[in-house]
Design an enzyme around this catalytic site. Structure first.
Site, PDB file in Angstrom:
ATOM      1  N   PRO A  10     -29.195  11.739 -53.964  1.00  0.00           N
ATOM      2  CA  PRO A  10     -29.549  11.884 -52.557  1.00  0.00           C
ATOM      3  C   PRO A  10     -28.448  12.460 -51.678  1.00  0.00           C
ATOM      4  CG  PRO A  10     -29.242   9.576 -53.130  1.00  0.00           C
ATOM      5  CD  PRO A  10     -29.263  10.345 -54.414  1.00  0.00           C
ATOM      6  N   ASN A  11     -28.878  13.323 -50.797  1.00  0.00           N
ATOM      7  CA  ASN A  11     -28.036  13.947 -49.754  1.00  0.00           C
ATOM      8  C   ASN A  11     -27.095  15.024 -50.276  1.00  0.00           C
ATOM      9  OD1 ASN A  11     -29.056  12.284 -47.585  1.00  0.00           O
ATOM     10  ND2 ASN A  11     -27.957  10.603 -48.555  1.00  0.00           N
ATOM     11  N   ARG A  18     -22.591  18.675 -44.858  1.00  0.00           N
ATOM     12  CA  ARG A  18     -22.563  17.222 -44.724  1.00  0.00           C
ATOM     13  C   ARG A  18     -21.124  16.718 -44.702  1.00  0.00           C
ATOM     14  NH1 ARG A  18     -23.639  13.117 -49.766  1.00  0.00           N
ATOM     15  NH2 ARG A  18     -23.505  11.206 -48.559  1.00  0.00           N
ATOM     16  N   TYR A  23     -16.459  15.661 -47.847  1.00  0.00           N
ATOM     17  CA  TYR A  23     -16.967  16.333 -49.048  1.00  0.00           C
ATOM     18  C   TYR A  23     -16.575  17.800 -49.156  1.00  0.00           C
ATOM     19  CZ  TYR A  23     -19.709  12.065 -49.272  1.00  0.00           C
ATOM     20  OH  TYR A  23     -20.081  10.747 -49.345  1.00  0.00           O
ATOM     21  N   ASN A  74     -24.067  12.638 -60.567  1.00  0.00           N
ATOM     22  CA  ASN A  74     -23.600  12.166 -59.272  1.00  0.00           C
ATOM     23  C   ASN A  74     -24.810  11.543 -58.598  1.00  0.00           C
ATOM     24  OD1 ASN A  74     -22.638  11.616 -56.757  1.00  0.00           O
ATOM     25  ND2 ASN A  74     -21.717  13.632 -56.402  1.00  0.00           N
ATOM     26  N   ALA A  77     -25.431   7.732 -53.175  1.00  0.00           N
ATOM     27  CA  ALA A  77     -25.401   6.322 -52.757  1.00  0.00           C
ATOM     28  C   ALA A  77     -26.140   5.407 -53.743  1.00  0.00           C
ATOM     29  CB  ALA A  77     -25.984   6.188 -51.362  1.00  0.00           C
ATOM     30  N   HIS A  80     -24.268   2.894 -55.993  1.00  0.00           N
ATOM     31  CA  HIS A  80     -23.820   1.572 -55.559  1.00  0.00           C
ATOM     32  C   HIS A  80     -24.949   0.556 -55.458  1.00  0.00           C
ATOM     33  CE1 HIS A  80     -20.576   4.268 -54.568  1.00  0.00           C
ATOM     34  NE2 HIS A  80     -21.262   4.839 -53.614  1.00  0.00           N
ATOM     35  N   ASP A  87     -30.442   1.117 -65.775  1.00  0.00           N
ATOM     36  CA  ASP A  87     -31.330   0.803 -66.901  1.00  0.00           C
ATOM     37  C   ASP A  87     -31.885   2.069 -67.553  1.00  0.00           C
ATOM     38  OD1 ASP A  87     -30.957  -1.889 -66.588  1.00  0.00           O
ATOM     39  OD2 ASP A  87     -32.889  -2.278 -65.634  1.00  0.00           O
ATOM     40  N   GLU A  98     -20.134   9.936 -65.124  1.00  0.00           N
ATOM     41  CA  GLU A  98     -20.365   9.712 -63.685  1.00  0.00           C
ATOM     42  C   GLU A  98     -19.350  10.525 -62.892  1.00  0.00           C
ATOM     43  OE1 GLU A  98     -19.834   5.622 -62.559  1.00  0.00           O
ATOM     44  OE2 GLU A  98     -19.905   6.099 -60.418  1.00  0.00           O
ATOM     45  N   HIS A 100     -18.080  11.910 -58.818  1.00  0.00           N
ATOM     46  CA  HIS A 100     -18.162  11.893 -57.362  1.00  0.00           C
ATOM     47  C   HIS A 100     -17.178  12.910 -56.823  1.00  0.00           C
ATOM     48  CE1 HIS A 100     -20.601   8.303 -57.505  1.00  0.00           C
ATOM     49  NE2 HIS A 100     -19.764   7.862 -58.440  1.00  0.00           N
ATOM     50  N   LEU A 101     -17.586  13.553 -55.755  1.00  0.00           N
ATOM     51  CA  LEU A 101     -16.677  14.498 -55.098  1.00  0.00           C
ATOM     52  C   LEU A 101     -15.514  13.750 -54.450  1.00  0.00           C
ATOM     53  CD1 LEU A 101     -19.794  16.099 -53.707  1.00  0.00           C
ATOM     54  CD2 LEU A 101     -18.087  17.586 -54.737  1.00  0.00           C
ATOM     55  N   SER A 102     -15.843  12.646 -53.783  1.00  0.00           N
ATOM     56  CA  SER A 102     -14.813  11.882 -53.082  1.00  0.00           C
ATOM     57  C   SER A 102     -14.279  10.780 -53.994  1.00  0.00           C
ATOM     58  CB  SER A 102     -15.411  11.267 -51.814  1.00  0.00           C
ATOM     59  OG  SER A 102     -16.439  10.341 -52.155  1.00  0.00           O
ATOM     60  N   ARG A 107     -12.445   4.535 -50.434  1.00  0.00           N
ATOM     61  CA  ARG A 107     -13.338   4.527 -49.268  1.00  0.00           C
ATOM     62  C   ARG A 107     -13.816   3.092 -48.980  1.00  0.00           C
ATOM     63  NH1 ARG A 107     -17.691   9.128 -49.849  1.00  0.00           N
ATOM     64  NH2 ARG A 107     -17.970   8.555 -47.636  1.00  0.00           N
ATOM     65  N   ARG A 111     -18.560   1.108 -51.512  1.00  0.00           N
ATOM     66  CA  ARG A 111     -18.598   2.235 -52.467  1.00  0.00           C
ATOM     67  C   ARG A 111     -17.776   1.957 -53.727  1.00  0.00           C
ATOM     68  NH1 ARG A 111     -21.027   6.399 -49.346  1.00  0.00           N
ATOM     69  NH2 ARG A 111     -20.449   6.181 -47.172  1.00  0.00           N
TER      70      ARG A 111
HETATM   71  C1  DQA Z   1     -20.644  10.511 -53.513  1.00  0.00           C
HETATM   72  C2  DQA Z   1     -20.034   9.179 -53.050  1.00  0.00           C
HETATM   73  C3  DQA Z   1     -21.122   8.208 -52.626  1.00  0.00           C
HETATM   74  O1  DQA Z   1     -20.553   6.987 -52.179  1.00  0.00           O
HETATM   75  C4  DQA Z   1     -21.953   8.796 -51.499  1.00  0.00           C
HETATM   76  O2  DQA Z   1     -23.005   7.917 -51.162  1.00  0.00           O
HETATM   77  C5  DQA Z   1     -22.458  10.153 -51.819  1.00  0.00           C
HETATM   78  C6  DQA Z   1     -21.553  11.113 -52.458  1.00  0.00           C
HETATM   79  C7  DQA Z   1     -19.557  11.558 -53.836  1.00  0.00           C
HETATM   80  O3  DQA Z   1     -19.864  12.522 -54.535  1.00  0.00           O
HETATM   81  O4  DQA Z   1     -18.416  11.425 -53.392  1.00  0.00           O
HETATM   82  O5  DQA Z   1     -23.583  10.510 -51.480  1.00  0.00           O
HETATM   83  O6  DQA Z   1     -21.393  10.274 -54.691  1.00  0.00           O
END
Ligand code: DQA
Length: 149
Positions: A10-11, A18, A23, A74, A77, A80, A87, A98, A100-102, A107, A111
């Site tokens: 998502p997002n 964003r 990011y 990725n 959210a 978390h 599952d 797994e 993540h960009l950040s 943070r 998270r």
């Molecule tokens: C994220 C980190 C997550 O906490 C956040 O909800 C995202 C992006 C990242 O790529 O840093 O949507 O997965």
């Protein structure tokens, strides 16, 4: 040629606009194109999918069984919160990295917890676009090591 699915949650379709202070300015298209070209350079056939919907991500993980050799995930959210995604990964028994960009550990406290980490080969975070490139390298090494056993 091993096949890898890049799965973004998502997002992440809004990458580039964003919260660029968190990011960066890299767009999802740039992430996907980089993954396809880096994958090809290390002998991986990369496909990609993004969805804002938990069920669609679960369907994509199920669909990867028998069709993909590994997943770079990725989950945004959902990382978390989603026992269902955790599952799904356990159910298909595919190696998942797994990403993540950040740096999620630097943070907010909410998270720091990842349901994905419990079932992933490993986690790479904090390197922006490079997190994905490193994840592909990690999967490639995993396939090589598995083949050598
Ligand atoms: C994220 C980190 C997550 O906490 C956040 O909800 C995202 C992006 C990242 O790529 O840093 O949507 O997965």
């Amino acid at each position: 040629m091993h096949k890898v699915l890049i799965l973004n949650g998502p997002n992440l379709n809004l990458l580039g606009t964003r919260q660029p202070e968190v990011y960066g300015h890299t767009t999802l298209k740039m992430v996907e194109e980089t993954c396809v070209s880096h994958g090809a350079s290390i002998g991986l056939e990369v496909s990609h999918l993004q969805s804002n919907h938990e069920g669609a991500l679960i369907d994509a993980i199920h669909g990867a069984k028998g069709n993909q050799d590994g997943i770079v995930l990725n989950a945004g959210a959902y990382t978390h919160t989603s026992i269902a995604l955790m599952d799904a990964i356990s159910s298909v028994e595919l190696p998942v990295v797994e990403v993540h960009l950040s740096n999620i550990h630097a943070r907010e406290a909410f998270r720091h917890k990842s349901y994905i980490a419990r079932v992933a080969l490993g986690q790479i975070c904090g390197f922006g676009l490079q997190s994905y490139v490193m994840a592909l390298d990690a999967l490639s090494a995993h396939f090589r090591d598995k083949g050598a056993v």
